[in-house]
Design a protein around this motif. Structure first.
Motif, PDB file in Angstrom:
ATOM      1  N   LYS A 187       0.822  -1.212   0.000  1.00 65.19           N
ATOM      2  CA  LYS A 187       0.000   0.000   0.000  1.00 65.19           C
ATOM      3  C   LYS A 187       0.853   1.258   0.000  1.00 65.19           C
ATOM      4  CE  LYS A 187      -4.145  -1.888   2.260  1.00 65.19           C
ATOM      5  NZ  LYS A 187      -5.008  -1.820   3.461  1.00 65.19           N
TER       6      LYS A 187
ATOM      7  N   MET B 208      -1.354   4.535  -1.184  1.00 70.30           N
ATOM      8  CA  MET B 208      -2.700   4.368  -0.636  1.00 70.30           C
ATOM      9  C   MET B 208      -2.674   4.480   0.878  1.00 70.30           C
ATOM     10  SD  MET B 208      -3.739   1.065  -2.964  1.00 70.30           S
ATOM     11  CE  MET B 208      -5.329   0.884  -2.175  1.00 70.30           C
TER      12      MET B 208
ATOM     13  N   SER C 289      -3.398   3.319   4.649  1.00 69.80           N
ATOM     14  CA  SER C 289      -3.247   1.984   5.231  1.00 69.80           C
ATOM     15  C   SER C 289      -4.590   1.341   5.586  1.00 69.80           C
ATOM     16  CB  SER C 289      -2.384   2.057   6.488  1.00 69.80           C
ATOM     17  OG  SER C 289      -2.966   2.932   7.449  1.00 69.80           O
TER      18      SER C 289
ATOM     19  N   VAL D 262      -7.921  -3.829   0.565  1.00 72.00           N
ATOM     20  CA  VAL D 262      -7.347  -4.296  -0.701  1.00 72.00           C
ATOM     21  C   VAL D 262      -7.372  -5.816  -0.718  1.00 72.00           C
ATOM     22  CG1 VAL D 262      -5.264  -4.427  -2.102  1.00 72.00           C
ATOM     23  CG2 VAL D 262      -5.873  -2.282  -0.996  1.00 72.00           C
TER      24      VAL D 262
END
Length: 413
Positions: free
Chosen positions: A185, A190, A192, A196
């Protein structure tokens, strides 16, 4: 994952901005070819006028207030240093583009290995979970048999110890999955807490390994390497810089034009000043005769070129050695995958036999535990061999400067 990283990672954005910065620097040098226009003005107040004696008379020269203003234009007619600087900055733009390409290649390499690391962690976690579930089932069976009096307490204790000894490994593997996910990530730029899901597992890449190994390698394996390309561009910049140093020995010619108004007065009544216009046009020629520092600058530029030549030779040798090492690792991993896959099949067969033997009272709990440990180890080793191949291939692609993934993702954008 690569597509997100190439569009969202701050490192890539900084590299793209560096290209724009170099392009603006190139435009700045190009603007030097255009005429320069300035509004100029000056004011001088004479505190004490000059005097001179004529016969016995002392006379003063000049006026109290002197004012001038107007338009000044200058245009380079022949400026060799400017022309060489333009070519130098163009090469600098190319170097910035190659550095941005290097950032993308490095990002693809990091994301690829982080992705495979996450797959390895997930696969290992799944293997350990299945092993724990199997040991738990074994314990329940042994416990039931112990309560019926068909097995000894030692078997029950051994099965319990086997089950409990796997629990820390399962917890540790779960933490490894979370850490690998966080690392991925970060590369993707992105948050945390964004959920995903990674699709697939390492086994999906098994056939791709053998297909890749069957392909021939290019003759110049490091021809697309970004480090070598940057060294080549740096070499081109040093050559252009050397030519720029030579322009210190060349003349320069500039065209100048002025249109001015002047006024001289003894009072402060500006409204009553009388303004007198005048204009000039001329050529300014400068021919350098001697400046010792110019010779030293030329020698320094030549020495830098020689240093860079040796650096490139050494870098190319090291890159070829790295590429060959990655190829050897890929070949070894391919052979290991074949062996480890067979080992998994044999370990599964061994565990099945051990279970049957224990069920009919012909085997011991130690045999059952050993077969479970052997199967778990074989599955983990099998996954590790695929991961080792994929990581070696990612590093080889970085050394070779493979741009297939980058080009595909750029087309998607």
């Amino acid at each position: 994952a690569i597509q997100i990283a190439l569009s969202e990672n701050p490192t890539i954005k900084v590299a793209d901005q560096e290209i724009q910065l170099k392009k603006e620097a190139n435009r700045e040098v190009l603007y030097g070819l255009l005429p320069e226009a300035n509004l100029v003005g000056s004011y001088t107040h004479t505190i004490k006028k000059q005097t001179f004696a004529m016969m016995d008379t002392i006379m003063q020269v000049g006026t109290t207030n002197n004012v001038s203003g107007g338009l000044s234009l200058s245009l380079p007619v022949f400026a060799p240093a400017l022309y060489k600087s333009i070519k130098l900055t163009k090469t600098d733009v190319k170097l910035a583009v190659e550095k941005a390409r290097a950032s993308r290649l490095d990002m693809v390499n990091q994301v690829t290995k982080a992705f495979y690391q996450l797959l390895l962690a997930q696969d290992g976690y799944n293997v350990l979970q299945k092993s724990y579930k199997q040991s738990e089932d074994n314990f329940n069976v042994v416990k039931a048999k112990y309560e019926q009096g068909s097995v000894s307490e030692y078997d029950k204790i051994s099965a319990d110890v086997q089950m409990r000894s796997l629990k820390p490994s399962v917890v540790s593997a779960g933490n490894g999955v979370n850490l690998a996910m966080l690392q991925l990530k970060v590369l993707l730029g992105m948050e945390s807490n964004m959920p995903v899901a990674v699709v697939g597992n390492l086994k999906d890449y098994e056939m791709a390994m053998f297909t890749r190994q069957a392909q021939p390698q290019p003759a110049d394996i490091v021809g697309g390497n970004t480090t070598l390309r940057q060294l080549d561009l740096n070499q081109e910049m040093l050559k252009r810089n050397l030519k720029l140093k030579y322009t210190n020995f060349m003349p320069t010619l500039a065209l100048s034009f002025q249109y001015m108004y002047t006024s001289m007065s003894e009072n402060w009544k500006i409204n009553h000043y009388k303004w007198n216009p005048y204009s000039t046009i001329g050529l300014n020629l400068s021919i350098p005769l001697f400046k010792g520092g110019n010779f030293s600058q030329v020698k320094q530029a030549k020495l830098q070129l020689k240093q860079l030549d040796q650096t490139r030779i050494n870098t190319e040798r090291q890159l070829k050695m790295q590429a060959q090492s990655y190829l050897n690792n890929m070949s070894a991993s391919t052979e290991q995958v074949v062996s480890n896959k067979e080992a998994v099949l044999q370990a599964e067969k061994g565990r099945t036999i051990a279970e049957k033997r224990y069920e009919v009272g012909r085997g011991t709990i130690l045999e059952l535990n050993s077969s479970e440990v052997a199967l778990t180890q074989a599955q983990l080793t099998y996954n590790q061999s695929i991961y080792d191949y994929l990581v070696a291939k990612a590093d080889l692609d970085l050394v070779m400067g493979v741009e297939d993934v980058i080009n595909v993702e750029e087309e998607k954008k």
